[in-house]
Design a protein around this motif. Structure first.
Motif, PDB file in Angstrom:
ATOM      1  N   ILE A 198       9.741  49.895  68.533  1.00 29.01           N
ATOM      2  CA  ILE A 198       9.244  49.381  69.954  1.00 29.01           C
ATOM      3  C   ILE A 198      10.035  50.165  71.180  1.00 29.01           C
ATOM      4  O   ILE A 198      11.368  49.932  71.290  1.00 29.01           O
ATOM      5  CB  ILE A 198       9.162  47.742  70.258  1.00 29.01           C
ATOM      6  N   LEU A 252       5.493  47.808  76.652  1.00 27.67           N
ATOM      7  CA  LEU A 252       6.030  47.903  75.299  1.00 27.67           C
ATOM      8  C   LEU A 252       5.329  49.206  74.534  1.00 27.67           C
ATOM      9  O   LEU A 252       4.051  48.830  74.454  1.00 27.67           O
ATOM     10  CB  LEU A 252       6.324  46.736  74.741  1.00 27.67           C
ATOM     11  N   TRP A 253       5.770  49.950  74.021  1.00 29.51           N
ATOM     12  CA  TRP A 253       5.166  51.186  73.227  1.00 29.51           C
ATOM     13  C   TRP A 253       5.573  50.777  71.548  1.00 29.51           C
ATOM     14  O   TRP A 253       6.729  50.732  71.276  1.00 29.51           O
ATOM     15  CB  TRP A 253       5.493  52.533  73.575  1.00 29.51           C
ATOM     16  N   CYS A 254       4.309  51.171  70.692  1.00 30.36           N
ATOM     17  CA  CYS A 254       4.707  50.968  69.263  1.00 30.36           C
ATOM     18  C   CYS A 254       4.928  52.557  68.680  1.00 30.36           C
ATOM     19  O   CYS A 254       3.613  53.042  68.943  1.00 30.36           O
ATOM     20  CB  CYS A 254       3.804  50.124  68.574  1.00 30.36           C
ATOM     21  N   TYR A 309      -2.840  49.271  65.200  1.00 30.58           N
ATOM     22  CA  TYR A 309      -1.730  48.456  65.569  1.00 30.58           C
ATOM     23  C   TYR A 309      -2.358  47.077  65.846  1.00 30.58           C
ATOM     24  O   TYR A 309      -3.338  46.874  66.245  1.00 30.58           O
ATOM     25  CB  TYR A 309      -1.293  49.036  66.935  1.00 30.58           C
ATOM     26  N   TRP A 356      -0.535  43.480  67.756  1.00 28.58           N
ATOM     27  CA  TRP A 356       0.770  43.090  68.407  1.00 28.58           C
ATOM     28  C   TRP A 356       0.546  41.525  68.203  1.00 28.58           C
ATOM     29  O   TRP A 356      -0.554  41.000  68.218  1.00 28.58           O
ATOM     30  CB  TRP A 356       0.511  43.320  69.974  1.00 28.58           C
ATOM     31  N   HIS A 405       0.201  50.300  72.806  1.00 23.60           N
ATOM     32  CA  HIS A 405       1.128  49.735  73.854  1.00 23.60           C
ATOM     33  C   HIS A 405       0.578  48.536  74.250  1.00 23.60           C
ATOM     34  O   HIS A 405      -0.501  48.173  74.055  1.00 23.60           O
ATOM     35  CB  HIS A 405       1.001  50.685  75.021  1.00 23.60           C
ATOM     36  N   CYS A 439       5.322  44.225  66.688  1.00 20.76           N
ATOM     37  CA  CYS A 439       4.140  45.322  66.479  1.00 20.76           C
ATOM     38  C   CYS A 439       3.851  45.388  65.057  1.00 20.76           C
ATOM     39  O   CYS A 439       4.987  46.024  64.322  1.00 20.76           O
ATOM     40  CB  CYS A 439       4.532  46.548  67.425  1.00 20.76           C
ATOM     41  N   SER A 471      10.173  44.376  66.053  1.00 21.99           N
ATOM     42  CA  SER A 471      10.168  43.203  67.112  1.00 21.99           C
ATOM     43  C   SER A 471      11.196  43.367  68.193  1.00 21.99           C
ATOM     44  O   SER A 471      12.304  43.862  67.698  1.00 21.99           O
ATOM     45  CB  SER A 471      10.264  41.868  66.267  1.00 21.99           C
TER      46      SER A 471
END
Length: 424
Positions: free
Chosen positions: A227, A249-251, A261, A263, A276, A292, A306
């Protein structure tokens, strides 16, 4: 002596001898289909009456192409005549528009006036103009280290085979296996770096043809799920956010294809299928653990990461208070800093504006301070950012600037006008 038809062939068996002098050479020596070919004969001797050509391994009537009477120039086709052959007066055999089916062993039998025969042997190979081959794959979508790749170079004609990968000749390493004839390429436990365009090429002395590329996809991951904060900044285990501030927050992960994805917040799934997650206004309700989960629909593998998001503690506005408020010449004065940042990294004091020539001193992350260009030997720094100026004089009056930098890179600058009272 007149010879009629093929009757002389019946006599030849009694007088058969092998003539090593006779040689038969195809011209050209590597003909392509459609070429006119001559089986040129050399080494004939004596006064000859007739020639007989055979297209086969033995002097069998079934293989007889044509018989030729030298004195009359009469030619009689045999069972193996294809309509393209003609015997020359010198005994050579012309083949007009030769085909691959004309390939094989040829025998010339001669008959002289003593009714003796000699034979010569030759071999003809007519090469095909090769059609474009085709690469056939067991699958073009494979999972890394799990699946086996098998590629077949399909071509109806005998030929040499070469393989190409992304337009370059394929290196034959131990991890790549070729069948003995080179037509089957096998890779057990395919790897991601072997994804790309594959081609095969077939060739013979007169023709080369390469297949269209077949594109191979190798799926892998997700790996190294992480993340990021604001798409570029790596996060630690905890992110601190100011009240009412925004956060994205970007995964990210290494995966092919791009994963799906999911979340979760404090273990509860969120309605967000993007890579994100936006927090537009941070409050205590948004504090907690954000997770994520990346899922690869091809490999059926998944990975997660996390991070804990917390509000930063309330910060008291920083200020500078001189003690005493208006020192007299000869007194010590402390520029006391109130509300200095608890996550302080470094600070610096300046005599005047915050520029390097005016720097009095700086404190390092180790807690030690070092003197700057404007240090007079009477200034001392403290861990709470305060500055002690010993035995002030009238020239010490004026502007003092404090610059602080926090662990998060936040910079703050404060100024103070110090007044010094003269001795009466």
């Amino acid at each position: 002596m007149a010879l009629a038809g093929c009757s002389w062939l019946l006599l030849s068996a009694a007088f058969l001898s092998t003539g090593a002098e006779i040689s038969i050479t195809p011209e050209p020596d590597q003909p392509a289909e459609g070429d006119n070919v001559t089986l040129a004969v050399r080494g004939l001797s004596g006064e000859l009456l007739a020639y007989s050509w055979y297209a086969g391994p033995t002097l069998s009537l079934a293989y007889l192409v044509s018989s030729y009477i030298v004195s009359t120039g009469d030619e009689t086709p045999g069972p193996a005549h294809t309509g393209r052959e003609a015997v020359r007066p010198d005994g050579s055999l012309d083949i007009q528009g030769a085909l691959p089916g004309h390939s094989g062993t040829y025998i010339l039998q001669t008959l002289n006036r003593q009714l003796q025969t000699e034979v010569g042997y030759g071999h003809l190979r007519v090469y095909e103009i090769l059609a474009q081959p085709e690469v056939i794959a067991n699958s073009t979508e494979l999972v890394e280290r799990r699946d086996t790749l098998r590629l077949l170079c399909s071509s109806p004609s005998p030929a040499e085979v070469r393989w190409f990968f992304n337009g370059e000749a394929l290196p034959i390493a131990l991890r790549l296996g070729l069948s003995p004839d080179g037509r089957v390429l096998t890779r057990h436990g395919i790897r991601r770096e072997e994804a790309g365009a594959y081609q095969c090429e077939v060739s013979n002395p007169v023709s080369v043809s390469r297949s269209e590329p077949i594109n191979l996809n190798v799926y892998f991951g997700p790996e190294r799920v992480a993340i990021l904060q604001d798409s570029t900044t790596l996060t630690g285990c905890t992110i601190k956010v100011d009240f009412n501030a925004s956060l994205t927050l970007w995964c990210v992960s290494r995966s092919c294809p791009e994963p799906e994805y999911v979340w979760a917040f404090n273990g509860r799934a969120l309605k967000n299928g993007q890579d994100h997650l936006n927090i537009s206004s941070m409050t205590a309700a948004q504090e907690g653990t954000y997770t994520c989960i990346a899922k690869n629909p091809k490999t059926l593998l998944s990975g997660s990461a996390s991070v804990v998001v917390k509000l930063t503690a309330a910060v008291v506005a920083m200020s500078i208070v001189p003690v005493p408020t208006k020192p007299t010449e000869g007194q010590d004065v402390t520029l006391t800093v109130q509300g200095y940042p608890k996550d302080l990294l470094v600070y610096a004091w300046y005599r005047g504006p915050a520029s390097e020539p005016n720097r009095l001193l700086s404190q390092l992350p180790s807690g030690n301070w070092i003197a700057g260009p404007a240090h007079t030997g009477r200034e001392v720094g403290f861990a709470n950012c305060s500055l002690l100026v010993q035995k002030v004089n009238l020239t010490d009056a004026g502007r003092y600037t404090l610059k602080t930098v926090t662990l998060q890179g936040k910079t703050e600058t404060l100024e103070l006008e110090l007044q010094v009272a003269p001795l009466e």
